[in-house]
Design a protein around this motif. Structure first.
Motif, PDB file in Angstrom:
ATOM      1  N   THR A   1       0.850  -1.184   0.000  1.00 40.66           N
ATOM      2  CA  THR A   1       0.000   0.000   0.000  1.00 40.66           C
ATOM      3  C   THR A   1       0.891   1.241   0.000  1.00 40.66           C
ATOM      4  N   PRO A   2       0.939   1.974  -1.110  1.00 46.01           N
ATOM      5  CA  PRO A   2       1.784   3.171  -1.189  1.00 46.01           C
ATOM      6  C   PRO A   2       1.055   4.386  -0.608  1.00 46.01           C
ATOM      7  N   PRO A   3       1.780   5.475  -0.386  1.00 39.80           N
ATOM      8  CA  PRO A   3       1.138   6.679   0.141  1.00 39.80           C
ATOM      9  C   PRO A   3       0.214   7.329  -0.875  1.00 39.80           C
ATOM     10  N   TYR A   4       0.531   7.125  -2.156  1.00 42.32           N
ATOM     11  CA  TYR A   4      -0.281   7.693  -3.222  1.00 42.32           C
ATOM     12  C   TYR A   4      -0.152   6.759  -4.428  1.00 42.32           C
TER      13      TYR A   4
ATOM     14  N   ILE B   1       2.853  -1.649  -6.649  1.00 46.64           N
ATOM     15  CA  ILE B   1       2.281  -0.741  -5.640  1.00 46.64           C
ATOM     16  C   ILE B   1       0.820  -0.402  -5.930  1.00 46.64           C
ATOM     17  N   SER B   2       0.154  -1.279  -6.669  1.00 38.36           N
ATOM     18  CA  SER B   2      -1.251  -1.009  -7.020  1.00 38.36           C
ATOM     19  C   SER B   2      -2.179  -1.098  -5.817  1.00 38.36           C
ATOM     20  N   GLY B   3      -1.698  -1.700  -4.708  1.00 45.86           N
ATOM     21  CA  GLY B   3      -2.560  -1.918  -3.563  1.00 45.86           C
ATOM     22  C   GLY B   3      -3.386  -3.173  -3.680  1.00 45.86           C
ATOM     23  N   GLU B   4      -3.237  -3.879  -4.804  1.00 44.34           N
ATOM     24  CA  GLU B   4      -3.970  -5.121  -5.027  1.00 44.34           C
ATOM     25  C   GLU B   4      -3.115  -6.311  -4.588  1.00 44.34           C
ATOM     26  N   PRO B   5      -3.755  -7.369  -4.063  1.00 43.50           N
ATOM     27  CA  PRO B   5      -2.987  -8.547  -3.641  1.00 43.50           C
ATOM     28  C   PRO B   5      -2.400  -9.296  -4.849  1.00 43.50           C
TER      29      PRO B   5
ATOM     30  N   ILE C   1       3.465   0.663   2.966  1.00 41.02           N
ATOM     31  CA  ILE C   1       3.139  -0.402   3.910  1.00 41.02           C
ATOM     32  C   ILE C   1       3.249  -1.729   3.165  1.00 41.02           C
ATOM     33  N   HIS C   2       4.063  -2.643   3.687  1.00 39.74           N
ATOM     34  CA  HIS C   2       4.273  -3.944   3.056  1.00 39.74           C
ATOM     35  C   HIS C   2       3.661  -5.030   3.940  1.00 39.74           C
ATOM     36  N   ARG C   3       2.739  -5.782   3.384  1.00 39.73           N
ATOM     37  CA  ARG C   3       2.058  -6.831   4.152  1.00 39.73           C
ATOM     38  C   ARG C   3       2.186  -8.181   3.457  1.00 39.73           C
ATOM     39  N   ILE C   4       2.361  -9.225   4.256  1.00 43.67           N
ATOM     40  CA  ILE C   4       2.271 -10.603   3.790  1.00 43.67           C
ATOM     41  C   ILE C   4       0.952 -11.159   4.311  1.00 43.67           C
ATOM     42  N   ILE C   5       0.123 -11.639   3.404  1.00 43.82           N
ATOM     43  CA  ILE C   5      -1.210 -12.120   3.784  1.00 43.82           C
ATOM     44  C   ILE C   5      -1.174 -13.612   4.119  1.00 43.82           C
ATOM     45  N   GLY C   6      -0.426 -14.379   3.346  1.00 51.36           N
ATOM     46  CA  GLY C   6      -0.293 -15.811   3.571  1.00 51.36           C
ATOM     47  C   GLY C   6       1.050 -16.288   3.060  1.00 51.36           C
ATOM     48  N   TRP C   7       1.538 -17.398   3.649  1.00 54.68           N
ATOM     49  CA  TRP C   7       2.886 -17.854   3.296  1.00 54.68           C
ATOM     50  C   TRP C   7       2.993 -19.349   3.537  1.00 54.68           C
ATOM     51  N   SER C   8       3.535 -20.049   2.541  1.00 57.40           N
ATOM     52  CA  SER C   8       3.772 -21.490   2.656  1.00 57.40           C
ATOM     53  C   SER C   8       5.188 -21.789   2.208  1.00 57.40           C
ATOM     54  N   PHE C   9       5.858 -22.683   2.940  1.00 57.93           N
ATOM     55  CA  PHE C   9       7.253 -23.013   2.623  1.00 57.93           C
ATOM     56  C   PHE C   9       7.501 -24.484   2.888  1.00 57.93           C
ATOM     57  N   ASN C  10       8.251 -25.114   1.989  1.00 50.49           N
ATOM     58  CA  ASN C  10       8.672 -26.502   2.170  1.00 50.49           C
ATOM     59  C   ASN C  10      10.150 -26.592   1.826  1.00 50.49           C
ATOM     60  N   PRO C  11      11.009 -27.037   2.767  1.00 50.60           N
ATOM     61  CA  PRO C  11      12.446 -27.079   2.495  1.00 50.60           C
ATOM     62  C   PRO C  11      12.864 -28.196   1.552  1.00 50.60           C
TER      63      PRO C  11
ATOM     64  N   GLN D   1      -9.824  -8.491   3.238  1.00 47.10           N
ATOM     65  CA  GLN D   1     -10.918  -7.574   3.581  1.00 47.10           C
ATOM     66  C   GLN D   1     -10.665  -6.884   4.916  1.00 47.10           C
ATOM     67  N   ASP D   2     -10.110  -7.626   5.882  1.00 40.29           N
ATOM     68  CA  ASP D   2      -9.778  -7.025   7.181  1.00 40.29           C
ATOM     69  C   ASP D   2      -8.731  -5.925   7.013  1.00 40.29           C
ATOM     70  N   VAL D   3      -7.750  -6.180   6.181  1.00 42.12           N
ATOM     71  CA  VAL D   3      -6.685  -5.201   5.948  1.00 42.12           C
ATOM     72  C   VAL D   3      -7.246  -3.943   5.317  1.00 42.12           C
ATOM     73  N   ARG D   4      -8.125  -4.106   4.333  1.00 40.21           N
ATOM     74  CA  ARG D   4      -8.702  -2.942   3.657  1.00 40.21           C
ATOM     75  C   ARG D   4      -9.554  -2.119   4.605  1.00 40.21           C
ATOM     76  N   ARG D   5     -10.290  -2.792   5.456  1.00 37.00           N
ATOM     77  CA  ARG D   5     -11.095  -2.047   6.442  1.00 37.00           C
ATOM     78  C   ARG D   5     -10.188  -1.293   7.412  1.00 37.00           C
ATOM     79  N   ALA D   6      -9.067  -1.928   7.792  1.00 29.86           N
ATOM     80  CA  ALA D   6      -8.128  -1.254   8.703  1.00 29.86           C
ATOM     81  C   ALA D   6      -7.511  -0.025   8.047  1.00 29.86           C
ATOM     82  N   ASP D   7      -7.204  -0.121   6.765  1.00 30.24           N
ATOM     83  CA  ASP D   7      -6.635   1.022   6.051  1.00 30.24           C
ATOM     84  C   ASP D   7      -7.632   2.168   5.970  1.00 30.24           C
ATOM     85  N   GLN D   8      -8.900   1.822   5.730  1.00 26.20           N
ATOM     86  CA  GLN D   8      -9.923   2.868   5.649  1.00 26.20           C
ATOM     87  C   GLN D   8     -10.080   3.580   6.989  1.00 26.20           C
ATOM     88  N   ARG D   9      -9.975   2.817   8.069  1.00 29.88           N
ATOM     89  CA  ARG D   9     -10.127   3.431   9.387  1.00 29.88           C
ATOM     90  C   ARG D   9      -8.945   4.332   9.741  1.00 29.88           C
TER      91      ARG D   9
END
Length: 653
Positions: free
Chosen positions: A84-87, A180-184, A243-253, A270-278
């Motif tokens: 999520t960029p500032p602009y 930086i589109s703000g899209e996942p 703002i850099h967020r990781i939503i989900g992560w899977s790893f296998n060595p 959806q939770d993240v987007r609501r938090a950003d709006q607030r």
């Protein structure tokens, strides 16, 4: 403040609330709400997402899985992220997925260092770090071609492979993605230990993994990550925040990563987007644009003022240069050299004379270059050397300690190199000789120094005069590159504007002789000749029995074609490692290829020399081809050349 060692222990002993599920030693995070992560910097768990950076400027955030893996072989990972960029059309630095043999560096820096390195260790092979970076320096109005890209990094901020962010469609067409589109979006990283192939793919969230990867590179990670490893993420912001967020992560060595649960991840998004709006995290356009505009205006005013002041100062003969080194008084240097006594004279050249000196205050041995007033380029070389070399710091570069000017005399003060110039030792002008281990160490050291100049410093430095007489040997016989009087610098991602022929015959690349344009590729050519000279003990140009000049590159090629290339090794070397000598000779010929596009980058040369990457196989016939030959493309080694390697810190890292 806690000591670094203690702070590191505390960071790594604090678990965070994150849930995981794992198979075969791997793990899967479908959102982050309970479990074990090591967090550092501003990283936190918020709205069930891993927030690496919180939007504050000049900050770093890192998160690593809570235990080390004893080993990794054919590993696989996938993760979903949102930036999520500032602009919408302006962003700062990005983040990277990392696999590291060492714990995170506590004194890592933000901005272009992305929380992975600092000024001192960037590029060191001892870092033992592999990373896939998502670089988000981006400005809609002033966009650089290297912006908004994905890159593969090894021990350095300079990517060994890069591509603009996006994905290949099933029909083969390419679709670009704005990070930086703000899209996942989702990333897949797969490594096959048997083929040493690294594949990196990127796609919009909920879209299938593309059949054709975005990046595909051959890389022996086993040689880089020889011990147990940490896996995680590093991120940083600069002046412009994101703002850099990781939503989900899977790893296998050791095998394919478990698929992520998209139904859960969609809820997290959806939770993240609501938090950003607030929180109203975006910076209003009416605030950001005037601030940026004012910063640009102030910077331009300062630059113009400095230029005018320097021009006036030079005209009056009174000047000082910010070179990062202290200035000496002329009296200090006269005392250090016993009045520039002949018994203190080390050598002389077209620029003037070099004296050994002992500083009276510190009793430090120094070398003092006394630039001749009659030298037409004396002032130009003097200013170039103190403004460039004064800011450089590398163990394989001669260290400039300071400078002085007295009337028309110009003086540069360096660390003293007790074993003198490499050319004198190599060609028998001194009594000592060099064994193979020492020669190989010198080659590796100068390669490391040139890599720093080309790819790791804040500017690109083109040396323009690489040769054995400009390599000095310290008290441990380590090679240090000196004499930056002809050097030129320019920004990463741009070309040098030098069109004046400079250098020494025998080391000058064909295109430099034709066009007079110095580039990283012309430095690589000279380094290739340097490697051959060190391995063969012959000068770049020698006269044969018929009285005709013979180029060293041609002579080594002829020896190779007539039998074994090892017959060109210096006959004074009684013992040497055949595989190492063959590598140096063939790499030297590849670096001095007549076609600049065939020459490897200095980053790749260093990797060849330390066996992180295998030198591609080629025959002597390849050395005679040009880019216009029909078969050139099929013979060119499958590796990034100096002509195609990205080198910007903020762009093609």
């Amino acid at each position: 403040m806690l000591p670094h060692s203690l702070l590191l222990c505390l960071l790594f002993l604090v678990p965070t609330s994150t849930s995981t599920s794992g198979t075969d030693g791997g793990f899967t995070f479908d959102g982050f709400s309970g479990g074990m992560l090591w967090l550092d910097g501003v990283a936190s768990i918020s709205s069930r997402a891993l927030m690496l950076t919180d939007g504050a400027p000049q900050s770093i955030g890192r998160a690593f899985f809570g235990r080390r893996f004893d080993s990794i072989s054919s590993f696989s990972t996938t993760f979903v992220f949102v930036i999520t960029p500032p602009y919408p059309d302006l962003s700062g630095h990005g983040f990277a997925f990392t696999v590291s043999a060492t714990p995170p560096i506590l004194d890592a820096l933000p901005s272009q260092y992305m929380g992975m390195f600092n000024v001192e260790n960037a590029g060191n092979v001892t870092n033992r770090l592999f990373a896939v970076e998502l670089d988000t320096i981006w400005n809609k109005e002033f966009r650089d071609p290297d912006d908004n890209h994905v890159g593969i990094d090894v021990n350095s901020l300079v990517s060994i492979s890069t591509h603009v962010a996006g994905y290949y469609n099933p029909d083969g067409t390419f679709s670009e993605l704005l990070l930086i589109s703000g899209e996942p979006m989702q990333v897949w990283v797969d490594y096959d230990d048997s083929s040493h192939l690294v594949n990196v793919s990127l796609a919009p969230y909920l879209q299938h993994k593309p059949q054709r990867p975005l990046l595909s590179t051959t890389l022996n990670l086993t040689s880089i990550l020889r011990s147990s490893v940490y896996v995680g993420f590093a991120s940083a912001t600069g002046t412009v925040r994101s703002i850099h967020r990781i939503i989900g992560w899977s790893f296998n060595p050791d095998g394919a990563a478990e698929p992520l649960d998209y139904s859960v991840l969609s809820e997290v998004i959806q939770d993240v987007r609501r938090a950003d709006q607030r929180s109203h995290s975006h910076i209003p356009k009416q605030v950001l644009i005037p601030a940026v505009t004012m910063s640009v205006i102030i910077t331009l005013v300062i630059i113009v003022a400095l230029y005018v002041c320097m021009k006036k100062a030079r005209g009056s003969g009174e000047w000082e240069i910010d070179c990062g080194s202290s200035s000496f008084t002329y009296k200090d240097l006269v005392a250090a050299t016993s009045g520039f006594s002949d018994k203190m004279l080390l050598g002389k050249g077209g620029f003037g004379k070099v004296y050994r000196g002992v500083l009276q205050a510190s009793k430090q041995d120094v070398a003092i270059k006394r630039v001749s007033p009659e030298s037409k380029q004396g002032m130009k070389e003097f200013i170039a050397e103190i403004t460039i070399l004064g800011h450089l710091r590398h163990r394989n570069l001669v260290q400039l300690l300071g400078y002085s000017r007295h009337k028309s005399e110009l003086l540069l003060v360096y660390d003293y190199m007790p074993n003198g110039g490499l050319d004198r030792v190599l060609h028998g002008q001194d009594k000592q000789s060099l064994h193979w281990v020492c020669r190989l160490n010198i080659i590796k050291g100068i390669a490391s120094g040139l890599c720093y100049l080309h790819e790791e410093w804040e500017k690109v430095v083109i040396h323009r005069d690489i040769k054995t007489s400009n390599v000095l040997l310290d008290n441990e016989m380590n090679g240090r590159l000196g004499d930056f009087g002809l050097a030129r610098l320019h920004n990463h991602g741009t070309d040098a504007h030098t069109t004046h022929l400079a250098g020494t015959w025998g080391y000058i690349a064909p295109e430099l002789a034709r066009l007079g344009r110095a580039t990283k590729a012309t430095d690589v050519f000279a380094f290739g000749v340097f490697m051959l000279e060190v391995a063969c003990g012959r000068r770049p140009i020698e006269v044969n029995d018929s009285g005709e000049p013979v180029l060293l590159t041609d002579w080594v090629t002829d020896v190779w074609e007539s039998g074994s290339i090892l017959k060109s090794v210096d006959p004074k070397l009684e013992h040497y490692v055949r595989e190492e000598a063959e590598l140096v000779l063939k790499l030297g010929l590849l670096c001095s290829h007549q076609a600049h596009i065939a020459r490897p980058s200095m980053r790749l040369i260093v990797q060849y020399l330390v066996n992180d990457v295998l030198l591609p196989d080629f025959q002597p016939s390849f050395l005679g081809l040009t880019s216009r030959d029909e078969d050139f493309d099929q013979y060119i080694p499958a590796c990034p050349s100096v002509a195609t390697t990205m080198t910007g810190l903020s762009g093609g890292r």
